[in-house]
Design a protein around this motif. Structure first.
Motif, PDB file in Angstrom:
ATOM      1  N   ALA A  66      63.453   7.732  33.096  1.00 13.86           N
ATOM      2  CA  ALA A  66      63.782   6.348  33.468  1.00 13.86           C
ATOM      3  C   ALA A  66      63.092   5.948  34.771  1.00 13.86           C
ATOM      4  CB  ALA A  66      65.293   6.186  33.594  1.00 13.86           C
ATOM      5  N   LEU A  67      63.024   6.855  35.732  1.00 20.00           N
ATOM      6  CA  LEU A  67      62.341   6.545  36.985  1.00 20.00           C
ATOM      7  C   LEU A  67      60.867   6.229  36.736  1.00 20.00           C
ATOM      8  CD1 LEU A  67      63.806   9.300  39.353  1.00 20.00           C
ATOM      9  CD2 LEU A  67      64.241   6.848  39.487  1.00 20.00           C
ATOM     10  N   ARG A  68      60.209   7.066  35.945  1.00 21.82           N
ATOM     11  CA  ARG A  68      58.779   6.847  35.694  1.00 21.82           C
ATOM     12  C   ARG A  68      58.549   5.588  34.858  1.00 21.82           C
ATOM     13  NH1 ARG A  68      58.485   9.633  39.833  1.00 21.82           N
ATOM     14  NH2 ARG A  68      57.936  11.844  39.722  1.00 21.82           N
ATOM     15  N   THR A  69      59.417   5.342  33.884  1.00 22.35           N
ATOM     16  CA  THR A  69      59.299   4.142  33.065  1.00 22.35           C
ATOM     17  C   THR A  69      59.375   2.881  33.911  1.00 22.35           C
ATOM     18  OG1 THR A  69      60.258   5.247  31.133  1.00 22.35           O
ATOM     19  CG2 THR A  69      60.329   2.837  31.150  1.00 22.35           C
ATOM     20  N   ASN A  70      60.177   2.947  34.985  1.00 19.28           N
ATOM     21  CA  ASN A  70      60.369   1.783  35.844  1.00 19.28           C
ATOM     22  C   ASN A  70      59.425   1.768  37.050  1.00 19.28           C
ATOM     23  OD1 ASN A  70      62.785   0.175  34.792  1.00 19.28           O
ATOM     24  ND2 ASN A  70      63.520   2.278  34.688  1.00 19.28           N
ATOM     25  N   GLY A  71      58.383   2.585  36.986  1.00 16.36           N
ATOM     26  CA  GLY A  71      57.350   2.520  38.007  1.00 16.36           C
ATOM     27  C   GLY A  71      57.651   3.237  39.304  1.00 16.36           C
ATOM     28  N   ILE A  72      58.722   4.048  39.340  1.00 14.22           N
ATOM     29  CA  ILE A  72      59.052   4.807  40.548  1.00 14.22           C
ATOM     30  C   ILE A  72      58.209   6.074  40.569  1.00 14.22           C
ATOM     31  CG2 ILE A  72      60.863   5.960  41.847  1.00 14.22           C
ATOM     32  CD1 ILE A  72      61.174   2.915  41.647  1.00 14.22           C
ATOM     33  N   LYS A  73      57.392   6.229  41.599  1.00 14.33           N
ATOM     34  CA  LYS A  73      56.450   7.339  41.673  1.00 14.33           C
ATOM     35  C   LYS A  73      56.859   8.401  42.694  1.00 14.33           C
ATOM     36  CE  LYS A  73      52.590   4.489  40.107  1.00 14.33           C
ATOM     37  NZ  LYS A  73      51.210   4.020  40.381  1.00 14.33           N
ATOM     38  N   THR A  74      58.074   8.309  43.197  1.00 16.54           N
ATOM     39  CA  THR A  74      58.567   9.294  44.155  1.00 16.54           C
ATOM     40  C   THR A  74      58.424  10.702  43.579  1.00 16.54           C
ATOM     41  OG1 THR A  74      60.191   7.674  44.906  1.00 16.54           O
ATOM     42  CG2 THR A  74      60.548   9.972  45.567  1.00 16.54           C
ATOM     43  N   PRO A  75      57.857  11.650  44.330  1.00 16.17           N
ATOM     44  CA  PRO A  75      57.741  13.019  43.817  1.00 16.17           C
ATOM     45  C   PRO A  75      59.104  13.607  43.467  1.00 16.17           C
ATOM     46  CG  PRO A  75      56.422  12.735  45.793  1.00 16.17           C
ATOM     47  CD  PRO A  75      57.249  11.501  45.665  1.00 16.17           C
ATOM     48  N   LEU A  92      58.206  18.869  33.243  1.00 22.42           N
ATOM     49  CA  LEU A  92      56.978  18.357  33.846  1.00 22.42           C
ATOM     50  C   LEU A  92      56.400  17.201  33.043  1.00 22.42           C
ATOM     51  CD1 LEU A  92      55.381  21.779  34.832  1.00 22.42           C
ATOM     52  CD2 LEU A  92      56.441  20.116  36.368  1.00 22.42           C
ATOM     53  N   ARG A  93      56.448  17.311  31.732  1.00 27.56           N
ATOM     54  CA  ARG A  93      55.924  16.226  30.892  1.00 27.56           C
ATOM     55  C   ARG A  93      56.771  14.963  30.991  1.00 27.56           C
ATOM     56  NH1 ARG A  93      53.910  19.370  25.344  1.00 27.56           N
ATOM     57  NH2 ARG A  93      51.850  19.958  26.166  1.00 27.56           N
ATOM     58  N   ALA A  94      58.053  15.119  31.260  1.00 25.42           N
ATOM     59  CA  ALA A  94      58.932  13.949  31.395  1.00 25.42           C
ATOM     60  C   ALA A  94      58.646  13.173  32.673  1.00 25.42           C
ATOM     61  CB  ALA A  94      60.394  14.392  31.368  1.00 25.42           C
ATOM     62  N   GLY A  95      57.971  13.812  33.628  1.00 25.36           N
ATOM     63  CA  GLY A  95      57.639  13.114  34.870  1.00 25.36           C
ATOM     64  C   GLY A  95      57.912  13.909  36.123  1.00 25.36           C
ATOM     65  N   GLY A  96      58.432  15.146  35.980  1.00 23.51           N
ATOM     66  CA  GLY A  96      58.636  15.986  37.149  1.00 23.51           C
ATOM     67  C   GLY A  96      57.307  16.426  37.738  1.00 23.51           C
TER      68      GLY A  96
END
Length: 225
Positions: A66-75, A92-96
């Motif tokens: 959800a974070l990545r979908t909404n443009g949040i790029k925080t590590p 990792l593939r989910a955005g970690g």
């Protein structure tokens, strides 16, 4: 001071993370469930997020997706007792950005957080502006710019405009705006969006922008360039 959001349901693990990161100079905010963690990640600025894989309700994969979908790029440093390769790959593939297996050494956890910060520094420098049509949004000063005119935006209007610009020329629903800008997973049944959009439109009109926020009745909203 650098800020870390710790999303962890186990109090002992959370305390371990808080103590070590505080020791090396971080300010840590702790939340114990995924839904609240997502809300904080969407609504506040953090330098790094530590994210437990297994959380009550919304799990770690759901949060980072959800974070990545909404443009949040925080590590995001994902932390989990699930150590098999397939689970690490899923995280990792989910955005970690990194994956740490429990139990872990506190010093290693803090080092991984520091590495993520260094890795992200160049990316932050590269993306300081969003450009859509004749409208520019300065992500550092939180100012909207058009035709050499600038206006500072309040926090909510800034998040709203950033979300619309990242989804320019696409229809975004009220539900998606509530979730992305306010962290609500329900429609509170108020004119909250309309009030802030009206204020935002006035500011953009004052700049003389050709880009406009349109209301598509029954569908949602669109930033048209």
């Amino acid at each position: 001071m650098r800020k870390v959001l710790c999303i962890e349901d186990d109090p002992d693990t959370a305390q371990e993370i808080i103590v070590e990161l505080t020791r090396v100079g971080f300010q840590v905010e702790w939340v114990s469930d995924g839904a609240l963690g997502l809300q904080r990640g969407l609504s506040a600025a953090f330098d790094v997020i530590t994210l437990d894989r297994m959380l009550p309700g919304l799990d770690g994969l759901g949060v980072v997706t959800a974070l990545r979908t909404n443009g949040i790029k925080t590590p995001v440093l994902m932390i989990s007792a699930m150590s098999d390769v397939d689970e690490r790959i899923r995280g990792l593939r989910a955005g970690g950005d990194d994956y740490l297996v429990k139990p872990f050494a506190s010093e290693e956890m803090a080092t991984r957080v520091e590495v993520l910060l260094r890795r992200n520094a160049d990316a932050v420098e590269r993306e300081t502006l969003l450009q859509v049509g004749d409208l520019t949004l300065d992500l550092l000063s939180r100012e909207a710019c058009c035709a050499d005119q600038r206006v500072a935006l309040p926090a909510t209007e800034f998040r709203l405009l950033e979300f619309l610009m990242r989804n320019a020329n696409s229809v975004v629903t009220r539900a998606l705006i509530f979730e992305s800008v306010w962290g609500y997973h329900f429609d509170p049944g108020t004119k909250l969006i309309d009030v802030h959009l009206t204020r935002l439109r006035r500011r953009l009109d004052g700049l003389g922008c050709r880009s406009a926020i349109t209301n598509l009745r029954g569908s949602g909203f669109k930033l048209v360039t």
